[in-house]
Design a protein around this motif. Structure first.
Motif, PDB file in Angstrom:
ATOM      1  N   SER A 135       3.437   1.984   4.917  1.00  0.00           N
ATOM      2  CA  SER A 135       3.413   3.041   3.904  1.00  0.00           C
ATOM      3  C   SER A 135       3.223   2.422   2.518  1.00  0.00           C
ATOM      4  O   SER A 135       3.699   1.319   2.240  1.00  0.00           O
ATOM      5  CB  SER A 135       4.682   3.884   3.967  1.00  0.00           C
ATOM      6  N   ARG A 136       2.530   3.171   1.688  1.00  0.00           N
ATOM      7  CA  ARG A 136       2.277   2.712   0.316  1.00  0.00           C
ATOM      8  C   ARG A 136       3.558   2.689  -0.514  1.00  0.00           C
ATOM      9  O   ARG A 136       3.626   1.957  -1.503  1.00  0.00           O
ATOM     10  CB  ARG A 136       1.235   3.603  -0.350  1.00  0.00           C
ATOM     11  N   ASP A 137       4.562   3.466  -0.113  1.00  0.00           N
ATOM     12  CA  ASP A 137       5.805   3.511  -0.889  1.00  0.00           C
ATOM     13  C   ASP A 137       6.915   2.652  -0.274  1.00  0.00           C
ATOM     14  O   ASP A 137       8.089   2.850  -0.563  1.00  0.00           O
ATOM     15  CB  ASP A 137       6.270   4.960  -1.074  1.00  0.00           C
ATOM     16  N   ASP A 138       6.544   1.671   0.549  1.00  0.00           N
ATOM     17  CA  ASP A 138       7.524   0.755   1.144  1.00  0.00           C
ATOM     18  C   ASP A 138       8.147  -0.082   0.031  1.00  0.00           C
ATOM     19  O   ASP A 138       7.444  -0.794  -0.694  1.00  0.00           O
ATOM     20  CB  ASP A 138       6.831  -0.142   2.177  1.00  0.00           C
ATOM     21  N   GLU A 162       0.879   7.277   3.280  1.00  0.00           N
ATOM     22  CA  GLU A 162       1.267   7.525   1.892  1.00  0.00           C
ATOM     23  C   GLU A 162       2.776   7.447   1.705  1.00  0.00           C
ATOM     24  O   GLU A 162       3.243   6.941   0.699  1.00  0.00           O
ATOM     25  CB  GLU A 162       0.752   8.899   1.426  1.00  0.00           C
ATOM     26  N   ARG A 163       3.537   7.962   2.667  1.00  0.00           N
ATOM     27  CA  ARG A 163       4.991   8.055   2.529  1.00  0.00           C
ATOM     28  C   ARG A 163       5.711   7.583   3.793  1.00  0.00           C
ATOM     29  O   ARG A 163       5.140   7.550   4.857  1.00  0.00           O
ATOM     30  CB  ARG A 163       5.388   9.491   2.261  1.00  0.00           C
ATOM     31  N   GLY A 165       8.451   5.097   3.158  1.00  0.00           N
ATOM     32  CA  GLY A 165       9.287   3.987   2.725  1.00  0.00           C
ATOM     33  C   GLY A 165       9.220   2.845   3.717  1.00  0.00           C
ATOM     34  O   GLY A 165       8.218   2.653   4.408  1.00  0.00           O
TER      35      GLY A 165
END
Length: 187
Positions: A135-138, A162-163, A165
């Motif tokens: 995920s990009r929000d990791d 995208e999401r 985490g």
């Protein structure tokens, strides 16, 4: 007969909603009764050692009869990949799913024991389906790690998200879908 899935968790505490436990819970619920998801607690997850985890994998992934599906989250993914690319196998699993897997050596972590050898991907058979999720929000493993794996493993399918985490507390429906699809293809 249910399909066996072996899930190897992340480092750190793994009980009561910690670490990979929410992801395992959602995976079991999403896959349902046609799958048996085994999620053993690896030795000393708060102080992981490749040798200790490797010894556990020797028992959990027999060279002549491995579980059909392997899933690794974070450290569990990198340990699975290292183990598979460094051991002799008579029979390979059908698929390997790696979630938020760190590429060791790019962050300031003492990681030498977990690093993959050069050319590790050549040790994987063409018959092994490999998918990588990140995920990009990791907040733990940066998105850059997925690009490194994609470059080193051209046979792998990358699944940028995208999401979610680092721990995917609400589950990973894409993983459930892809595990189901991999079993359907093999039947």
């Amino acid at each position: 007969m249910p399909t066996d899935v072996l899930f190897i968790h992340s480092a750190g505490p793994q009980s009561a909603g910690q670490g990979s436990s929410p992801l395992v819970k959602h995976l079991r619920q999403g896959l349902g009764p046609g799958f048996r998801v085994h999620g053993p607690t690896m030795p000393l997850p708060h102080d992981p050692s490749y040798e200790r985890w490797r010894a556990e994998l020797v028992q959990r992934i027999p060279a002549d009869h491995p579980p059909r599906i392997l899933v690794g989250h974070s450290l569990g993914g990198s340990v699975l990949l290292k183990y598979l690319t460094e051991c002799e196998r008579a029979v390979w699993p059908a698929a390997l799913f790696l979630v938020a897997t760190p590429w060791w050596g790019v962050q300031d972590w003492d990681t030498r024991e977990f690093e993959l050898r050069d050319g590790f991907a050549r040790s994987l058979p063409d018959t092994l389906s490999v998918r990588l999720y990140q995920s990009r929000d990791d907040e733990v493993v940066s998105f850059e790690h997925l690009a490194r794996y994609a470059a080193a493993m051209p046979q792998a399918v990358t699944c940028p998200l995208e999401r979610g985490g680092h721990t995917f507390p609400d589950g990973l429906p894409e993983l459930v879908r892809d595990i189901r699809a991999s079993v359907e293809v093999r039947r």
